[in-house]
Every structure is written in structure tokens, then in C-alpha cells.
Write a protein that holds these residues in place. Sequence first.
Motif, short mmCIF file in Angstrom:
data_model
loop_
_atom_site.label_atom_id
_atom_site.label_comp_id
_atom_site.label_asym_id
_atom_site.label_seq_id
_atom_site.Cartn_x
_atom_site.Cartn_y
_atom_site.Cartn_z
N GLY A 15 82.17 74.05 30.33
CA GLY A 15 81.74 75.42 30.06
C GLY A 15 80.23 75.52 29.95
N VAL A 16 79.77 76.55 29.26
CA VAL A 16 78.35 76.80 29.12
C VAL A 16 77.65 75.64 28.42
N ARG A 17 78.25 75.11 27.36
CA ARG A 17 77.61 74.00 26.65
C ARG A 17 77.45 72.78 27.57
N PHE A 18 78.44 72.55 28.43
CA PHE A 18 78.34 71.46 29.42
C PHE A 18 77.09 71.66 30.29
N ILE A 19 76.87 72.89 30.73
CA ILE A 19 75.70 73.18 31.58
C ILE A 19 74.41 72.88 30.81
N ARG A 20 74.36 73.29 29.55
CA ARG A 20 73.17 73.01 28.73
C ARG A 20 72.96 71.51 28.55
N GLU A 21 74.05 70.78 28.29
CA GLU A 21 73.95 69.33 28.12
C GLU A 21 73.51 68.66 29.41
N LEU A 22 74.04 69.12 30.53
CA LEU A 22 73.66 68.57 31.83
C LEU A 22 72.19 68.86 32.13
N TYR A 41 68.47 73.45 36.04
CA TYR A 41 68.82 72.96 37.37
C TYR A 41 69.67 71.68 37.36
N GLY A 42 70.21 71.27 36.22
CA GLY A 42 71.06 70.09 36.17
C GLY A 42 72.29 70.22 37.06
N MET A 43 72.90 71.39 37.05
CA MET A 43 74.09 71.62 37.87
C MET A 43 73.73 71.62 39.35
N ILE A 44 72.64 72.27 39.68
CA ILE A 44 72.22 72.37 41.09
C ILE A 44 71.91 70.99 41.66
N LYS A 45 71.29 70.12 40.85
CA LYS A 45 71.01 68.77 41.30
C LYS A 45 72.27 67.90 41.36
N SER A 46 73.20 68.13 40.43
CA SER A 46 74.34 67.23 40.30
C SER A 46 75.47 67.50 41.29
N MET A 47 75.72 68.75 41.61
CA MET A 47 76.88 69.06 42.47
C MET A 47 76.83 68.38 43.84
N PRO A 48 75.73 68.45 44.57
CA PRO A 48 75.72 67.75 45.87
C PRO A 48 75.93 66.24 45.72
N SER A 104 85.86 76.14 36.48
CA SER A 104 85.31 76.62 35.22
C SER A 104 84.69 78.00 35.39
N ASN A 105 85.03 78.92 34.51
CA ASN A 105 84.44 80.25 34.57
C ASN A 105 82.93 80.21 34.45
N ALA A 106 82.43 79.30 33.62
CA ALA A 106 80.99 79.24 33.37
C ALA A 106 80.19 78.82 34.60
N VAL A 107 80.79 78.04 35.48
CA VAL A 107 80.03 77.54 36.63
C VAL A 107 80.61 77.98 37.98
N GLN A 108 81.71 78.70 37.96
CA GLN A 108 82.40 79.06 39.20
C GLN A 108 81.51 79.80 40.18
N VAL A 109 80.77 80.79 39.73
CA VAL A 109 79.93 81.58 40.63
C VAL A 109 78.82 80.71 41.20
N SER A 110 78.21 79.89 40.37
CA SER A 110 77.12 79.02 40.83
C SER A 110 77.60 78.06 41.90
N VAL A 111 78.72 77.41 41.65
CA VAL A 111 79.27 76.45 42.60
C VAL A 111 79.66 77.16 43.90
N LYS A 112 80.27 78.32 43.78
CA LYS A 112 80.67 79.09 44.96
C LYS A 112 79.45 79.46 45.80
N ASN A 113 78.38 79.90 45.16
CA ASN A 113 77.19 80.31 45.88
C ASN A 113 76.45 79.12 46.48
N MET A 114 76.59 77.94 45.89
CA MET A 114 75.96 76.75 46.45
C MET A 114 76.61 76.36 47.78
N LYS A 115 77.89 76.68 47.94
CA LYS A 115 78.62 76.34 49.16
C LYS A 115 78.31 77.30 50.29
N ALA A 116 77.80 78.47 49.96
CA ALA A 116 77.54 79.50 50.98
C ALA A 116 76.38 79.14 51.86
#
Length: 116
Positions: A15-22, A41-48, A104-116
Amino acid sequence: MELLINGKKVQLHFGVRFIRELDKVAGISANVRGQRVGLGYGMIKSMPALQAYDTAVLSTVIYAAAYDAKPRLALNDIDDYLDSCTIKQLEDLFSRINKAISESNAVQVSVKNMKA
């Protein structure tokens, strides 16, 4: 999602706290007026890297997702756990974690938009 690490059940949260920790452990920081400032930008760097099966990033993601484990897991414990996995177990773990993150609701939009 739950993992068994060192004989202890560890709950992973994405969730959101995971994003903050990352962001704390994998994000970007800059020196602004002599002070270190986190930029996220932890999520943006980590997903790929997760999708490329980078086990070092997998370890960091697990660490961030296990933020409420008492006592907190050390990265070395997670690294040892991953080193003990077979290739099949690692592939399955990558798949499960990528799926959990993308749902995850907290990251779903971000991950979806990264794939676009």
C-alpha cells in the motif's frame, strides 16, 4: 501476501506505506542547499528491475513490503532467503510479487501508466 523467512511468517503489504518505505531504500535523493532531500521514485526505479528478475531489487522490495515485521527483517536475512530459493521458487516469487504490486490500489494507476 505472506513469506516464510527464517522460520517466521512475514506479511508483505503493498500500500501507500510500502511506497514510502521503498522511496526510503530505493528512491532518488538530491543535495539541496547542503541538505539531502528524498525525491521518491522508488517504485518507478524498481518495477522495470522486478520485471527483469533482478534479485537485488526483489530483496529491497520485500524489505520495504515487510515494514511492520517485528523485529524488522535485515536485508541480509532477505538476501539469504532468496539465495536459498531454487530458480523455480524465485520465478514464482517474482510473479507473485509483481502480481500483488499491480493489484494494489495504492500503486495500480502508477504501474498501469508505466506500461503504456
